[in-house]
Design a protein around this motif. Structure first.
Motif, PDB file in Angstrom:
ATOM      1  N   ALA A   1      12.331  25.541  26.196  1.00 45.41           N
ATOM      2  CA  ALA A   1      13.612  25.808  25.546  1.00 45.41           C
ATOM      3  C   ALA A   1      13.325  26.293  24.128  1.00 45.41           C
ATOM      4  O   ALA A   1      12.914  25.512  23.276  1.00 45.41           O
ATOM      5  N   PRO A   2      13.505  27.583  23.852  1.00 41.44           N
ATOM      6  CA  PRO A   2      13.220  28.096  22.509  1.00 41.44           C
ATOM      7  C   PRO A   2      14.347  27.788  21.530  1.00 41.44           C
ATOM      8  O   PRO A   2      15.514  27.690  21.914  1.00 41.44           O
ATOM      9  N   ILE A   3      13.982  27.638  20.279  1.00 43.43           N
ATOM     10  CA  ILE A   3      14.952  27.377  19.217  1.00 43.43           C
ATOM     11  C   ILE A   3      14.843  28.496  18.192  1.00 43.43           C
ATOM     12  O   ILE A   3      13.797  28.678  17.568  1.00 43.43           O
ATOM     13  N   LEU A   4      15.904  29.276  18.027  1.00 40.13           N
ATOM     14  CA  LEU A   4      15.932  30.345  17.029  1.00 40.13           C
ATOM     15  C   LEU A   4      17.241  30.242  16.262  1.00 40.13           C
ATOM     16  O   LEU A   4      18.310  30.496  16.814  1.00 40.13           O
ATOM     17  N   PRO A   5      17.182  29.821  14.985  1.00 36.76           N
ATOM     18  CA  PRO A   5      18.401  29.628  14.199  1.00 36.76           C
ATOM     19  C   PRO A   5      19.301  30.855  14.243  1.00 36.76           C
ATOM     20  O   PRO A   5      18.824  31.986  14.181  1.00 36.76           O
ATOM     21  N   SER A   6      20.587  30.602  14.367  1.00 32.52           N
ATOM     22  CA  SER A   6      21.666  31.599  14.403  1.00 32.52           C
ATOM     23  C   SER A   6      21.778  32.318  15.732  1.00 32.52           C
ATOM     24  O   SER A   6      22.742  33.035  15.973  1.00 32.52           O
ATOM     25  N   VAL A   7      20.800  32.136  16.626  1.00 33.42           N
ATOM     26  CA  VAL A   7      20.880  32.779  17.942  1.00 33.42           C
ATOM     27  C   VAL A   7      21.083  31.730  19.026  1.00 33.42           C
ATOM     28  O   VAL A   7      22.021  31.807  19.808  1.00 33.42           O
ATOM     29  N   THR A   8      20.184  30.748  19.099  1.00 38.76           N
ATOM     30  CA  THR A   8      20.411  29.641  20.021  1.00 38.76           C
ATOM     31  C   THR A   8      21.319  28.613  19.337  1.00 38.76           C
ATOM     32  O   THR A   8      21.259  28.423  18.125  1.00 38.76           O
TER      33      THR A   8
ATOM     34  N   LEU B   1      16.897  34.532  28.910  1.00 42.34           N
ATOM     35  CA  LEU B   1      17.130  33.294  29.630  1.00 42.34           C
ATOM     36  C   LEU B   1      17.691  32.218  28.716  1.00 42.34           C
ATOM     37  O   LEU B   1      18.515  31.407  29.138  1.00 42.34           O
ATOM     38  N   ALA B   2      17.267  32.199  27.466  1.00 42.30           N
ATOM     39  CA  ALA B   2      17.736  31.173  26.532  1.00 42.30           C
ATOM     40  C   ALA B   2      19.189  31.364  26.139  1.00 42.30           C
ATOM     41  O   ALA B   2      19.798  30.456  25.564  1.00 42.30           O
ATOM     42  N   LYS B   3      19.778  32.511  26.417  1.00 46.98           N
ATOM     43  CA  LYS B   3      21.198  32.734  26.125  1.00 46.98           C
ATOM     44  C   LYS B   3      22.092  32.298  27.271  1.00 46.98           C
ATOM     45  O   LYS B   3      23.224  31.853  27.046  1.00 46.98           O
TER      46      LYS B   3
END
Length: 412
Positions: A96-103, A320-322
């Motif tokens: 599960a990736p974490i990208l501020p402002s996107v996830t 996939l993370a979206k």
């Protein structure tokens, strides 16, 4: 949930493969028949999963350099790794990736929600893969928990593919076992961008994805610097919501004057600026012959429906993370039936998530644009085995699942 007349279809391999099952099977093996066709739709309803162990842990990896886009800056990867083991001893891995402002999730939230989903799976009786995935969708619904949902779905599906001994690319259709990715140049100085472009040229990358959207004039200076050292590369521009529609069109005009035509202009305006997205798309297409992709604007099947109905873009970027794995499969079918081109991308992920997404893209064989490069931006690779990378080409030679795994105790 689906458009009128739409039926969800998950492809089987072009030539179905048959598994001759032994007479005595563990609970996690298919038991309905003595032969099994490896289409994903088939396995959803025929393969029974009995989860014995399931856990999420922090997956922290340093970057070679800060990853800066118009909407955020990332100094290190702080994702969540998920491992699921079935009663037959086969394990699957997800991320599960974490990208501020996107996830939508931060790491703490992702860990908590992963623990909730894993606890449910461990306590539940054996069920079909489809039932398990639908239950996970209820525990981790919508865009709010899409990244965690994707990680859990990856791990479950990987465990099943490991159980039956086939690579994921074959499970998802078997069109190919290789992909060719672009490479991303983050927002940086012209000199740094030129240095990166020169390096990537020598490594064989043909398509550069240039992050833009913070400063229009600075973006043009960076592009000019890249053109000087790599004049024949292909360009994708990714604004990550950074421009107004007028600025985006101005960029296209400036590039036209420089005799530069991007192969794609990704998310030129804010995710909620639907009118602006449509305006840029029509100008880009009709005046400059440039395709426009919806990325941050496309976070659900409903968003795809809006894009199709209102003719707002001609490319959909699936991550996939979206939307999760099942969400991605739904969107693929709708986009294909609607005549949209497809792009597959990621957040900032290790080869766990990239391997899964790459297998999916290779298996379907329907993605015009492939942007699965982020493991190259990491200063360490915690993933063992998995796909083989030679410059921009990823080859999936593993025999089971996506093939990647972690030394679990090393990431505590």
């Amino acid at each position: 949930m689906f458009p009128t007349g739409f039926s969800l279809f998950f492809p089987s391999p072009p030539v179905p493969t048959v598994l001759n099952l032994p007479r005595s099977l563990p609970k996690s093996q298919p038991t309905a028949t003595t032969t099994t066709s490896f289409g994903f739709r088939n396995l959803m309803e025929t393969f029974t999963v009995d989860v014995q162990r399931a856990e999420g842990r922090p997956l922290n990896v340093p970057l070679i350099a800060p990853f800066t886009i118009a909407s955020s800056r990332l100094d290190r990867v702080e994702n969540v790794a998920i491992r699921i083991e079935l009663s037959n001893g086969c394990a699957g891995w997800g991320e599960a990736p974490i990208l501020p402002s996107v996830t939508a999730e931060d790491q703490a939230t992702a860990l908590a929600m992963a623990a909730k989903a894993c606890c449910y799976l461990k306590q539940s009786p054996a069920m079909t893969l489809g039932s398990a995935l639908r239950e996970i969708g209820g525990i981790l619904p919508g865009h709010e928990f899409a990244s965690v949902r994707a990680g859990v779905e990856m791990a479950l599906i990987d465990a099943v593919a490991n159980s039956i001994g086939i690579p994921l690319c074959r499970l998802f259709g078997g069109v190919s076992n290789t992909i060719t990715t672009d490479i991303t140049i983050p927002i940086c100085s012209p000199d740094k961008a030129a240095e990166l472009a020169s390096k990537y040229c020598k490594q064989g990358f043909r398509t550069l994805k240039l992050k833009v959207g913070k400063n229009l004039n600075g973006d043009l200076e960076v592009l000019q610097a890249i053109r000087r050292v790599y004049p024949d590369c292909l360009f994708i521009l990714d604004a990550n919501e950074g421009y107004t529609s007028n600025e985006a069109i101005q960029v296209l005009q400036k590039l036209h004057e420089m005799e530069v035509t991007p192969v794609l202009f990704e998310q030129p305006v804010h995710r909620d600026d639907w009118e602006g997205l449509g305006h840029v798309y029509h100008v880009a297409k009709n005046k400059y012959g440039v395709a426009v992709a919806a990325d941050e604007s496309c976070r659900s099947l409903a968003d795809v429906g809006k894009i199709v109905e209102e003719n707002l873009a001609n490319v959909i970027n699936i991550k996939l993370a979206k939307v999760g794995v099942l969400g991605a499969l739904e969107i693929i079918e709708v986009a294909k039936s609607s005549g949209l081109n497809l792009m597959i991308g990621g957040m900032v992920e290790t080869r766990l998530a990239m391997g899964f997404a790459g297998h999916l893209a290779a298996g379907f064989g329907c993605f015009k644009f492939i942007d699965l490069d982020t493991p190259i931006l990491l200063s360490e690779d915690p993933v063992l085995e998995g796909y083989e990378a030679s410059g921009p080409v990823y080859k999936f030679t593993n025999a089971r699942g996506h093939g990647g795994f972690l030394h679990w105790d090393n990431i505590l």
